[in-house]
Design an enzyme around this catalytic site. Structure first.
Site, PDB file in Angstrom:
ATOM      1  N   LYS A 210      -4.088  -3.136   6.946  1.00 43.94           N
ATOM      2  CA  LYS A 210      -2.653  -2.497   6.879  1.00 43.94           C
ATOM      3  C   LYS A 210      -2.378  -1.559   8.081  1.00 43.94           C
ATOM      4  CE  LYS A 210       0.823  -0.481   4.082  1.00 43.94           C
ATOM      5  NZ  LYS A 210       1.588   0.083   2.689  1.00 43.94           N
ATOM      6  N   GLU A 216     -14.170   1.545   7.600  1.00 49.36           N
ATOM      7  CA  GLU A 216     -15.072   0.168   7.229  1.00 49.36           C
ATOM      8  C   GLU A 216     -14.873  -0.822   7.952  1.00 49.36           C
ATOM      9  OE1 GLU A 216     -13.663   2.430   5.008  1.00 49.36           O
ATOM     10  OE2 GLU A 216     -14.924   2.917   3.200  1.00 49.36           O
ATOM     11  N   GLY A 272      -1.106  -1.949  -0.226  1.00 50.09           N
ATOM     12  CA  GLY A 272      -2.364  -2.973   0.275  1.00 50.09           C
ATOM     13  C   GLY A 272      -2.663  -3.892  -1.064  1.00 50.09           C
ATOM     14  N   ARG A 273      -2.711  -2.955  -2.267  1.00 46.20           N
ATOM     15  CA  ARG A 273      -2.950  -3.794  -3.436  1.00 46.20           C
ATOM     16  C   ARG A 273      -1.879  -4.788  -3.884  1.00 46.20           C
ATOM     17  NH1 ARG A 273      -2.444   1.479  -4.083  1.00 46.20           N
ATOM     18  NH2 ARG A 273      -0.914   2.369  -5.250  1.00 46.20           N
ATOM     19  N   GLU A 358      -5.729   1.646  -9.124  1.00 46.08           N
ATOM     20  CA  GLU A 358      -5.458   2.520  -7.667  1.00 46.08           C
ATOM     21  C   GLU A 358      -3.750   2.695  -8.045  1.00 46.08           C
ATOM     22  OE1 GLU A 358      -7.164   2.071  -3.646  1.00 46.08           O
ATOM     23  OE2 GLU A 358      -5.172   1.235  -3.605  1.00 46.08           O
ATOM     24  N   HIS A 389     -22.388 -12.726 -23.869  1.00 45.43           N
ATOM     25  CA  HIS A 389     -24.174 -12.637 -23.887  1.00 45.43           C
ATOM     26  C   HIS A 389     -24.446 -11.163 -23.243  1.00 45.43           C
ATOM     27  CE1 HIS A 389     -24.526 -16.695 -25.753  1.00 45.43           C
ATOM     28  NE2 HIS A 389     -23.682 -16.848 -24.961  1.00 45.43           N
ATOM     29  N   LYS A 513     -12.668   9.774   1.838  1.00 45.89           N
ATOM     30  CA  LYS A 513     -12.878   9.199   3.152  1.00 45.89           C
ATOM     31  C   LYS A 513     -13.175  10.615   4.288  1.00 45.89           C
ATOM     32  CE  LYS A 513      -9.460   5.732   2.644  1.00 45.89           C
ATOM     33  NZ  LYS A 513      -8.064   5.411   3.132  1.00 45.89           N
TER      34      LYS A 513
HETATM   35  O1  F6P Z   1      -8.649   2.355  -0.806  1.00 42.82           O
HETATM   36  C1  F6P Z   1      -7.568   2.948  -0.226  1.00 42.82           C
HETATM   37  C2  F6P Z   1      -6.763   2.044   0.528  1.00 42.82           C
HETATM   38  O2  F6P Z   1      -5.703   2.407   1.391  1.00 42.82           O
HETATM   39  C3  F6P Z   1      -6.128   0.796  -0.228  1.00 42.82           C
HETATM   40  O3  F6P Z   1      -5.037   1.126  -0.722  1.00 42.82           O
HETATM   41  C4  F6P Z   1      -6.118  -0.319   0.784  1.00 42.82           C
HETATM   42  O4  F6P Z   1      -5.717  -1.509   0.175  1.00 42.82           O
HETATM   43  C5  F6P Z   1      -7.390  -0.265   1.485  1.00 42.82           C
HETATM   44  O5  F6P Z   1      -7.581   1.071   1.553  1.00 42.82           O
HETATM   45  C6  F6P Z   1      -7.381  -1.127   2.750  1.00 42.82           C
HETATM   46  O6  F6P Z   1      -6.428  -0.267   3.847  1.00 42.82           O
HETATM   47  P1  F6P Z   1      -6.223  -1.077   4.987  1.00 42.82           P
HETATM   48  O7  F6P Z   1      -5.334  -2.433   4.679  1.00 42.82           O
HETATM   49  O8  F6P Z   1      -5.219   0.129   5.897  1.00 42.82           O
HETATM   50  O9  F6P Z   1      -7.214  -1.108   5.774  1.00 42.82           O
END
Ligand code: F6P
Length: 549
Positions: A210, A216, A272-273, A358, A389, A513
């Site tokens: 987003k 990452e 995002g979620r 979240e 199990h 972060k």
């Molecule tokens: O974990 C924090 C967060 O901002 C989430 O809400 C989001 O889904 C994720 O990081 C990834 O963010 P982005 O889509 O901006 O890379």
């Protein structure tokens, strides 16, 4: 800042406390069913293809009425309507919350700041459709002219969990001639394993972010580009045929080197979620095809309309949300298990963890005051039969109250052999048996009647009264998956509304972060990082020493 006072002082809240203490001090499901056998039919709500049975809960008609009064007093439906209207209910980020617009029909009108956003939603869906069709048909080729056979989605959090979960859930509907992989972890092993057996000439990377700043994802995407270019002779022009982006941030996408013509857009009013039914679902759309993807959106919409229009007493997300509040706030339950009896839903609970935790893992209210009540539960679980199990022992005989959702389907997946289809009844027998055992247990008298020696009786007794919901549908289709996800989205919404928290921000992930960025130079260059606490400084030193050994 003083504590947030309103909720626990409301008469509707104290009425529930009184009810818990006076009417249901030690609720017993055997007694509740004996007194009211009709609850098995009455405590069932239908929405779309979902049959939701909440009869095995520690509630009576009076409990449910009191919970509904709490929902009314906290104006859950008022906030719901504000969300659907596009108001900026995500107050800490000053944003509208409009994932429901992602599945609105073409002719709907949903305005944000006076602009109808539905045409933009459908323009992106159409662009995704055209692209997915080109990839699926082989018309979109890689840099060397080879057909794309592998799709690797690179994203994390909401930009990974949704498409990865839905791809798994809908595998029987996917193009089996293609390979789909999902890379999220900044641990290089993730990307390594995802691409090690792939031909770069046949591989498309979808960079899903987003913000397009998530470290990452940008790190993995950069490494993926190197892998691609080294496999294709180093020609930068290859990137245009092998990389597309899903983002709200065109500037950063361009800066990364992806042509913005190959960017699929979404907007800041999609959390995002809550985003896998937006452009973030492109990998899924390529896998299942645009028609199936739209069927899934139709499924979401069925539950949106239900949440919007069904009366409170028959409103599934409202009821599920209120039951969670009953346990979290009035029985001190700490967690909630989601236990799908479907192998294809193996990632569903992990997806729900982000959606729920979240959203509702908050400890200040909308006004920034500390809350004096429990908010979101720990959500956990894996497919039910495997869990039986492993950890079901604790649910059955441990000391904790763990409400659970059991999810199952009447029909096995069509492509199974007859022999494997026949296993479906056994799978579902387990679901029904567990629901029964959790709710009704096994009394000491029943154990004794089996001739069990007296000293063993306590060990073999199940006290029961573990509340559980059974969600049953005919089949796990794209539409049913959409329905399930929307059901939980709105359940989470209901709880956040009652608790008066902002379910749509996620400031709690920021500190880690920032600190990771600060610590990294200490690892890579041995730099002196000011402000490292003594424990972390010692760990960094140990890490550097061990690395050199
Ligand atoms: O974990 C924090 C967060 O901002 C989430 O809400 C989001 O889904 C994720 O990081 C990834 O963010 P982005 O889509 O901006 O890379």
């Amino acid at each position: 800042m003083s504590d947030s006072p309103e909720l626990t002082r409301r008469p509707e809240w104290t009425a529930l406390e009184d009810h818990r203490r006076d009417a249901l001090p030690q609720p017993d499901l055997r007694d509740l069913f004996a007194a009211d056998p009709g609850r098995a039919e009455r405590y069932v709500v239908h929405v779309g293809d979902l049959r939701i049975d909440y009869s095995k809960h520690l509630v009576t008609d009076e409990t449910l009425a009191l919970l509904q009064e709490l929902a009314a007093a906290t104006d859950v439906f008022g906030l719901r309507d504000a969300m659907f209207r596009g108001e900026r209910i995500n107050t800490t980020e000053n944003r509208a919350v409009l994932h429901t617009a992602l599945r609105a029909p073409r002719d709907a009108v949903v305005e944000v700041d006076g602009e109808n956003v539905v045409p933009r939603v459908h323009a992106v869906l159409d662009k995704m459709t055209a692209f997915a069709d080109r990839v699926r048909s082989g018309e979109w080729t890689g840099h060397t002219g080879k057909r794309i056979r592998n799709v690797v989605n690179i994203g994390i959090g909401g930009s990974d969990l949704g498409p990865a979960m839905a791809y798994e859930a809908l595998r029987p509907f996917t193009d089996r001639s293609m390979t789909f992989r999902f890379v999220s972890n900044v641990d290089g092993c993730d990307l390594h394993e995802a691409v090690r057996d792939l031909d770069p000439a046949e591989t498309l990377f979808i960079v899903a972010s987003k913000t397009f700043t998530t470290i990452e994802t940008i790190t993995n995407a950069t490494s993926a580009r190197s892998w691609l270019l080294s496999g294709l002779g180093g020609d930068d022009a290859a990137v245009a045929k092998h990389f597309v982006a899903l983002s709200t941030n065109a500037e950063k996408v361009a800066a990364f080197g992806i042509d913005t013509d190959n960017m699929f857009e979404f907007w800041d009013w999609v959390g995002g979620r809550y985003s896998y039914d937006s452009a973030i679902g492109l990998s899924l759309m390529i896998a299942i095809g645009p028609d199936r993807f739209r069927e899934m959106l139709d499924g979401f919409r069925i539950v949106d309309e239900h949440f919007r229009n069904a009366p409170a007493e028959a409103n599934a997300p409202l009821i599920m949300g209120l039951l969670g509040i009953w346990y979290g706030n009035f029985h001190d339950a700490q967690s909630h298990a989601v236990l799908p009896y479907s192998h294809y839903l193996s990632k569903f609970t992990a997806y729900l963890q982000q959606l729920d935790m979240e959203s509702n893992g908050k400890s200040v209210d909308r006004q920034g005051r500390p809350v004096r009540w429990q908010t979101g539960p720990v959500v956990w679980g894996t497919p039910g039969t495997n869990g039986q199990h492993a950890y079901y022992q604790l649910i059955h005989q441990g000391t904790k109250l763990i409400p659970a959702d059991l999810i199952g389907f009447a029909r096995p997946v069509a492509e199974l052999s007859d022999e494997l289809k026949a296993q479906h009844d056994l799978l579902m027998a387990n679901l029904f048996a567990q629901g029964q055992a959790l709710a009704f247990g096994k009394t000491a008298e029943e154990v004794r009647a089996e001739g069990v020696p007296e000293e063993q009786v306590p060990h073999r007794t199940f006290k029961g009264n573990h509340p559980n919901t059974t969600i049953l549908a005919t089949e796990l289709t794209p539409s049913v998956l959409g329905q399930l996800v929307a059901l939980y989205e709105h359940k989470v919404f209901v709880q956040g509304a009652v608790w008066n928290i902002d379910s749509f921000d996620q400031w709690g992930v920021e500190l880690g972060k920032v600190l990771a960025k600060r610590v990294e130079p200490a690892l890579t260059e041995g730099a002196d990082v000011p402000g490292l606490d003594p424990s972390t400084a010692a760990l960094v030193a140990a890490y550097r020493n061990l690395r050199e050994v």
